[in-house]
Design an enzyme around this catalytic site. Structure first.
Site, short mmCIF file in Angstrom:
data_model
loop_
_atom_site.label_atom_id
_atom_site.label_comp_id
_atom_site.label_asym_id
_atom_site.label_seq_id
_atom_site.Cartn_x
_atom_site.Cartn_y
_atom_site.Cartn_z
N GLU A 95 12.80 25.01 -15.36
CA GLU A 95 13.64 26.25 -15.09
C GLU A 95 12.52 27.34 -15.28
O GLU A 95 13.06 28.38 -14.64
CB GLU A 95 14.61 26.37 -15.81
CG GLU A 95 15.68 25.07 -15.46
CD GLU A 95 16.98 25.29 -16.32
OE1 GLU A 95 16.91 25.95 -17.41
OE2 GLU A 95 17.80 24.78 -15.54
N HIS A 100 6.15 24.36 -20.63
CA HIS A 100 7.05 24.29 -22.06
C HIS A 100 7.21 23.09 -22.67
O HIS A 100 7.76 22.48 -21.52
CB HIS A 100 8.07 25.36 -22.27
CG HIS A 100 8.91 25.24 -21.18
ND1 HIS A 100 8.88 25.66 -19.50
CD2 HIS A 100 10.25 24.79 -21.23
CE1 HIS A 100 9.73 25.41 -19.11
NE2 HIS A 100 10.80 24.80 -19.67
#
Ligand SMILES: [Zn+2]
Length: 145
Positions: A95, A100
């Site tokens: 997203e 990450h």
């Protein structure tokens, strides 16, 4: 990178609750935690996808996540287990366009989970698996297996 929230956090220009910072990676609390203590480990240099990341930085991310997982277990937060999750690409659930690695503390009955639908509803045959493995080896850098 402009307009990247994780670059802004790394630069100290956006707020975050940081738990780790070194020359290569930073780690901070996810603003939408699955459970308290849900962390994100990010490279300090912007990279959109896993393949864009220098290998040493990827290794440092995993090393950091490994240590943070142990830290979570010792933190006093409810943590009976840990999931590491990296969503690489929008269809995989990414997203934010900055690589990450999620470090998610888990406990029984927390409601989080994964669905693993069997492809075509059955186990793959050995010949199917061997054909897929051959295709991956051909595309990769280590064909000698
Ligand atoms: Zn970024």
């Amino acid at each position: 990178m402009a307009d990247c929230v994780f670059c802004s956090i790394v630069a100290g220009e956006a707020p975050a609750s940081i738990v780790h910072r070194d020359a290569a990676v930073s780690a901070f609390l996810d603003i939408r935690p699955v459970n308290p203590g849900h962390l994100l480990v990010v490279p300090n240099q912007h990279a959109t996808h896993l393949a864009d990341l220098p290998a040493a930085t990827g290794a440092r991310m995993v090393e950091t996540a490994q240590r943070l997982a142990a830290t979570l277990r010792a933190s006093g937060l409810r943590c009976e287990g840990v999931n590491l999750l990296l969503a690489d690409g929008v269809v995989a659930g990414q997203e934010v366009d900055h690589v990450h690695l999620h470090v998610v503390p888990r406990f029984a009955g927390d409601g989080f989970g994964f669905r693993f639908p069997l492809h075509h509803g059955a186990e793959a045959t050995r010949s199917e698996l061997d054909a897929v493995a051959a295709a991956i080896r051909r595309a990769g850098e280590s064909p000698q297996v």
